[in-house]
Design a protein around this motif. Structure first.
Motif, mmCIF file in Angstrom:
data_model
loop_
_atom_site.group_PDB
_atom_site.id
_atom_site.type_symbol
_atom_site.label_atom_id
_atom_site.label_comp_id
_atom_site.label_asym_id
_atom_site.label_seq_id
_atom_site.Cartn_x
_atom_site.Cartn_y
_atom_site.Cartn_z
ATOM 1 N N TYR A 81 0.810 -1.213 0.000
ATOM 2 C CA TYR A 81 0.000 0.000 0.000
ATOM 3 C C TYR A 81 0.847 1.269 0.000
ATOM 4 N N ASP A 87 3.762 -3.230 3.425
ATOM 5 C CA ASP A 87 2.726 -4.201 3.750
ATOM 6 C C ASP A 87 2.176 -3.823 5.125
ATOM 7 N N GLN A 88 1.017 -4.364 5.459
ATOM 8 C CA GLN A 88 0.325 -3.928 6.676
ATOM 9 C C GLN A 88 1.122 -4.257 7.933
ATOM 10 N N TRP A 91 3.911 -1.684 8.449
ATOM 11 C CA TRP A 91 3.339 -0.389 8.813
ATOM 12 C C TRP A 91 2.927 -0.365 10.275
ATOM 13 N N THR A 92 2.213 -1.402 10.697
ATOM 14 C CA THR A 92 1.772 -1.477 12.084
ATOM 15 C C THR A 92 2.961 -1.626 13.018
ATOM 16 N N ARG A 99 -4.124 2.068 7.637
ATOM 17 C CA ARG A 99 -3.463 1.430 6.511
ATOM 18 C C ARG A 99 -2.618 2.473 5.771
#
Length: 247
Positions: A81, A87-88, A91-92, A99
């Motif tokens: 993204y 990727d998620q 990021w987290t 997101r």
């Protein structure tokens, strides 16, 4: 996402191309901070002179152009993204909410700088090699400013999705991206149009633009009744879109 852009670590099954940042070694921290000169001025702001070899804002501009065409809002459905194709999980893991493609550009830049300071250019192997990105100094300072915050606060919120607006955005032609249950957390114009068409056909479902489990179930049922399929139950691709929206 171009297959040659993917980090080899992705094949381990422990995350995407940009895995959660690992604490840098002592040597790395020394390498990336040596030579930085910081002075406090009367306004209380810190003015930092970047050391030789430091990564520049232009380096990251070129990187995101290579990764995503510079599109901060990109989401092609491939699991990566935003401008830097996070990727998620990564990021987290970097401590950011939501997101990547839904985050403001300044936040995505900050996340890229943070990941770079931890792992260098390795999370973006194909593009960094293609662009010849070899600087190993610290990332530039975050681009967010008070002016950015004020501008963002004054920017009107995006109006809620309506059927008219959704149809104006996507028309009746298939957009090339199959609707699937993984999109259930975002409001999409194409999902809104498809849901409205299925409601017109007397199927019971919520028309909200979120292609969740309810929409997946309706798509699977329609495929079963008509024998029209896009390869996976509950996915709306070219075939189901043509049968339900275009026809």
């Amino acid at each position: 996402m171009r297959s040659h852009d993917r980090d080899p670590v992705r094949s381990t099954g422990r995350g995407g191309r940009h895995r959660a940042a690992q604490p840098p070694s002592t040597a790395t921290r020394v390498l990336r901070t040596t030579g930085a000169v910081t002075a406090l001025v009367g306004t209380g702001l810190a003015v930092t002179a970047a050391p030789a070899g430091a990564a520049t804002a232009d380096d990251f501009a070129r990187l995101r152009q290579c990764e995503s065409g510079g599109n901060y809002a990109i989401n092609t459905g491939n699991g990566f993204y935003g401008a830097y194709q996070f990727d998620q999980r990564t990021w987290t893991g970097l401590g950011y909410p939501g997101r990547p493609d839904q985050a403001p550009p300044a936040m995505q830049d900050d996340a890229a700088y943070k990941l770079y300071d931890s792992r260098g250019w390795s999370p973006w192997p194909a593009c960094s090699n293609k662009l010849g990105l070899t600087r190993n100094g610290p990332a530039p300072a975050s681009s967010g400013t008070i002016g950015d915050a004020v501008e963002q606060a004054l920017t009107p919120a995006e109006p809620p999705m309506t059927l008219e607006r959704a149809r104006n955005q996507v028309g009746t032609s298939f957009g090339g991206e199959a609707l699937n249950v993984g999109m259930g957390d975002e409001v999409r114009a194409d999902a809104f149009v498809w849901q409205a068409e299925m409601r017109e056909r007397k199927f019971v479902l919520t028309v909200d633009g979120k292609f969740g489990q309810e929409s997946q179930g309706v798509a699977a049922l329609y495929s079963y009744l008509t024998r029209i399929s896009d390869g996976q139950p509950g996915v709306v691709g070219q075939n189901l879109w043509s049968a339900t929206v275009t026809s």
